[in-house]
Design a protein around this motif. Structure first.
Motif, PDB file in Angstrom:
ATOM      1  N   LEU A  34      38.219  47.064  46.708  1.00  0.00           N
ATOM      2  CA  LEU A  34      39.589  46.791  47.146  1.00  0.00           C
ATOM      3  C   LEU A  34      40.239  45.739  46.265  1.00  0.00           C
ATOM      4  N   VAL A  35      41.480  46.002  45.883  1.00  0.00           N
ATOM      5  CA  VAL A  35      42.328  45.012  45.213  1.00  0.00           C
ATOM      6  C   VAL A  35      43.700  45.068  45.877  1.00  0.00           C
ATOM      7  N   VAL A  36      44.230  43.914  46.277  1.00  0.00           N
ATOM      8  CA  VAL A  36      45.564  43.825  46.869  1.00  0.00           C
ATOM      9  C   VAL A  36      46.384  42.845  46.042  1.00  0.00           C
ATOM     10  N   LEU A  37      47.594  43.265  45.686  1.00  0.00           N
ATOM     11  CA  LEU A  37      48.475  42.465  44.843  1.00  0.00           C
ATOM     12  C   LEU A  37      49.912  42.569  45.340  1.00  0.00           C
ATOM     13  N   ARG A  86      37.797  38.286  49.562  1.00  0.00           N
ATOM     14  CA  ARG A  86      38.009  37.066  48.784  1.00  0.00           C
ATOM     15  C   ARG A  86      39.501  36.895  48.499  1.00  0.00           C
ATOM     16  N   ILE A  87      39.960  35.668  48.640  1.00  0.00           N
ATOM     17  CA  ILE A  87      41.350  35.300  48.351  1.00  0.00           C
ATOM     18  C   ILE A  87      41.366  34.545  47.030  1.00  0.00           C
ATOM     19  N   TYR A  88      42.161  35.031  46.081  1.00  0.00           N
ATOM     20  CA  TYR A  88      42.317  34.366  44.789  1.00  0.00           C
ATOM     21  C   TYR A  88      43.748  33.838  44.666  1.00  0.00           C
ATOM     22  N   ARG A  89      43.869  32.612  44.188  1.00  0.00           N
ATOM     23  CA  ARG A  89      45.166  32.007  43.893  1.00  0.00           C
ATOM     24  C   ARG A  89      45.161  31.547  42.436  1.00  0.00           C
ATOM     25  N   GLU A  96      36.751  32.878  51.344  1.00  0.00           N
ATOM     26  CA  GLU A  96      36.180  34.164  51.734  1.00  0.00           C
ATOM     27  C   GLU A  96      36.355  34.313  53.238  1.00  0.00           C
ATOM     28  N   VAL A  97      36.909  35.441  53.665  1.00  0.00           N
ATOM     29  CA  VAL A  97      37.261  35.642  55.072  1.00  0.00           C
ATOM     30  C   VAL A  97      36.843  37.047  55.507  1.00  0.00           C
ATOM     31  N   SER A  98      36.872  37.280  56.822  1.00  0.00           N
ATOM     32  CA  SER A  98      36.538  38.604  57.360  1.00  0.00           C
ATOM     33  C   SER A  98      37.770  39.348  57.886  1.00  0.00           C
ATOM     34  N   ASP A  99      38.957  38.751  57.752  1.00  0.00           N
ATOM     35  CA  ASP A  99      40.193  39.347  58.267  1.00  0.00           C
ATOM     36  C   ASP A  99      41.333  38.815  57.413  1.00  0.00           C
ATOM     37  N   ILE A 100      42.080  39.721  56.776  1.00  0.00           N
ATOM     38  CA  ILE A 100      43.156  39.255  55.890  1.00  0.00           C
ATOM     39  C   ILE A 100      44.538  39.459  56.500  1.00  0.00           C
ATOM     40  N   ARG A 101      44.629  39.702  57.796  1.00  0.00           N
ATOM     41  CA  ARG A 101      45.947  39.849  58.409  1.00  0.00           C
ATOM     42  C   ARG A 101      46.831  38.625  58.194  1.00  0.00           C
ATOM     43  N   PRO A 102      46.286  37.397  58.250  1.00  0.00           N
ATOM     44  CA  PRO A 102      47.160  36.235  58.012  1.00  0.00           C
ATOM     45  C   PRO A 102      47.693  36.152  56.578  1.00  0.00           C
ATOM     46  N   TYR A 103      47.059  36.869  55.653  1.00  0.00           N
ATOM     47  CA  TYR A 103      47.433  36.783  54.239  1.00  0.00           C
ATOM     48  C   TYR A 103      48.232  38.000  53.776  1.00  0.00           C
ATOM     49  N   TRP A 104      48.349  39.000  54.629  1.00  0.00           N
ATOM     50  CA  TRP A 104      49.043  40.228  54.263  1.00  0.00           C
ATOM     51  C   TRP A 104      50.546  39.980  54.195  1.00  0.00           C
ATOM     52  N   THR A 105      51.206  40.578  53.213  1.00  0.00           N
ATOM     53  CA  THR A 105      52.648  40.391  53.041  1.00  0.00           C
ATOM     54  C   THR A 105      53.369  41.737  53.108  1.00  0.00           C
ATOM     55  N   MET A 239      45.764  37.344  44.538  1.00  0.00           N
ATOM     56  CA  MET A 239      45.065  38.623  44.583  1.00  0.00           C
ATOM     57  C   MET A 239      44.067  38.542  45.726  1.00  0.00           C
ATOM     58  N   ILE A 240      43.962  39.618  46.499  1.00  0.00           N
ATOM     59  CA  ILE A 240      42.940  39.723  47.540  1.00  0.00           C
ATOM     60  C   ILE A 240      42.013  40.865  47.162  1.00  0.00           C
ATOM     61  N   THR A 241      40.709  40.641  47.283  1.00  0.00           N
ATOM     62  CA  THR A 241      39.733  41.670  46.951  1.00  0.00           C
ATOM     63  C   THR A 241      38.656  41.719  48.033  1.00  0.00           C
ATOM     64  N   HIS A 242      37.808  42.728  47.964  1.00  0.00           N
ATOM     65  CA  HIS A 242      36.572  42.700  48.738  1.00  0.00           C
ATOM     66  C   HIS A 242      35.674  41.612  48.163  1.00  0.00           C
ATOM     67  N   ALA A 243      34.786  41.055  48.974  1.00  0.00           N
ATOM     68  CA  ALA A 243      33.725  40.220  48.427  1.00  0.00           C
ATOM     69  C   ALA A 243      32.728  41.134  47.732  1.00  0.00           C
ATOM     70  N   PRO A 244      32.196  40.744  46.573  1.00  0.00           N
ATOM     71  CA  PRO A 244      31.300  41.635  45.844  1.00  0.00           C
ATOM     72  C   PRO A 244      30.184  42.192  46.735  1.00  0.00           C
ATOM     73  N   GLY A 245      30.050  43.517  46.705  1.00  0.00           N
ATOM     74  CA  GLY A 245      29.027  44.194  47.500  1.00  0.00           C
ATOM     75  C   GLY A 245      29.452  44.555  48.905  1.00  0.00           C
ATOM     76  N   HIS A 246      30.631  44.118  49.342  1.00  0.00           N
ATOM     77  CA  HIS A 246      31.122  44.348  50.705  1.00  0.00           C
ATOM     78  C   HIS A 246      32.312  45.315  50.624  1.00  0.00           C
ATOM     79  N   MET A 247      32.019  46.613  50.758  1.00  0.00           N
ATOM     80  CA  MET A 247      32.984  47.638  50.408  1.00  0.00           C
ATOM     81  C   MET A 247      33.769  48.186  51.598  1.00  0.00           C
ATOM     82  N   MET A 248      34.875  48.825  51.262  1.00  0.00           N
ATOM     83  CA  MET A 248      35.604  49.659  52.215  1.00  0.00           C
ATOM     84  C   MET A 248      34.925  51.024  52.247  1.00  0.00           C
ATOM     85  N   ILE A 249      34.520  51.465  53.435  1.00  0.00           N
ATOM     86  CA  ILE A 249      33.897  52.776  53.574  1.00  0.00           C
ATOM     87  C   ILE A 249      34.973  53.766  54.005  1.00  0.00           C
TER      88      ILE A 249
END
Length: 262
Positions: A34-37, A86-89, A96-105, A239-249
């Motif tokens: 996952l990559v979110v931009l 993972r949240i990148y700035r 590193e978080v388990s829910d990105i709803r607070p960061y979604w735009t 940029m928001i991504t998956h943490a390495p090895g933690h995928m979207m199924i």
């Protein structure tokens, strides 16, 4: 947990009960990076994927602001259905978080990139061992000295995942994985890691080191963590991504990829 019931696995992830790597989960299903931009960078990243299909095999792009991957998992929510994010700035990994709803735009665009975890169940079916699954570890991933083709705001070097294989299994693994270019396809390198800029297999840049037994050959596949290394080099505002090895199924099945790729 080794189950193939997708709805059960997704609920475990969505509820936060499963926050570990997804290797070995839901065999037969396509897993995705996952990559979110922000929308203003979406075209540049799309072009980056087109120019670098080995590390970034694109399987879906969402509409701006929508967290639903309508093509690959229409009942899913990309904000909650990945075990760890993972949240990148400005290129720095800050959280590193388990829910990105607070960061979604409202202008967030999500990219799903095929993951090599998808073909691991096929290797296992062919009696080709997958060491990180055997050892219950995250797959080892390494930054290389191989540059990606730049595109717009994005540039950086390739990241690879590594699986040590007995000599008799190397050619078979190449034959098998080459049938699945949408989940990285055939390896990009076989043998001496120093030839691609990796000095120490015991010190991966992401994931966990695994045992490489005498006589085994390290085999390297392009990895969907490459965008995270690209973030460090290119420094996008966020940029928001998956943490390495933690995928979207996803809902997609392996045979769907065979149909697409012939």
């Amino acid at each position: 947990m080794k189950v193939d019931q997708l709805s059960q696995v997704r609920q475990e992830i969505r509820s936060g009960r499963w926050q570990r790597p997804t290797a070995g989960l839901t065999p037969g299903r396509v897993q995705a990076n996952l990559v979110v931009l922000p929308k203003r960078l979406a075209y540049d990243f799309l072009l980056f994927c087109v120019r670098n299909p080995k590390p970034c095999p694109l399987i879906e792009v969402t509409d701006p602001g929508s967290p639903v991957p309508r093509k690959t998992a229409p009942g899913a929510d990309l904000r909650t259905d990945v075990p760890r994010y993972r949240i990148y700035r400005h290129g720095e990994w800050v959280k590193e978080v388990s829910d990105i709803r607070p960061y979604w735009t409202e202008d967030a665009v999500a990219f799903l990139l095929g993951c090599s975890f998808t073909f691991e169940s096929i290797l296992l079916e062919q009696n080709i061992p997958v060491r990180h699954i055997e050892e219950e570890k995250n797959v080892p991933m390494y930054r290389t000295a191989i540059p990606c083709e730049p595109a717009g705001a994005f540039q950086g070097n390739l990241v690879v995942s590594m699986r040590p294989l007995a000599s008799r299994d190397v050619i078979r693994s190449i034959e098998i994985t080459s049938r699945y270019p949408q989940v990285h396809g055939a390896p990009v390198h076989v043998g001496d890691p120093q030839e691609i800029g990796i000095n120490d297999l015991s010190r991966p840049d992401y994931g966990d080191a695994v045992t490489v037994r005498p006589g085994e050959t390290p085999v390297f596949w392009a990895c969907g963590v490459t965008p995270q290394a690209v973030a460090a080099a290119s420094r996008p505002e966020w940029m928001i991504t998956h943490a390495p090895g933690h995928m979207m199924i996803t809902d997609m099945k392996q045979e769907d990829l065979v149909g697409i790729n012939g």
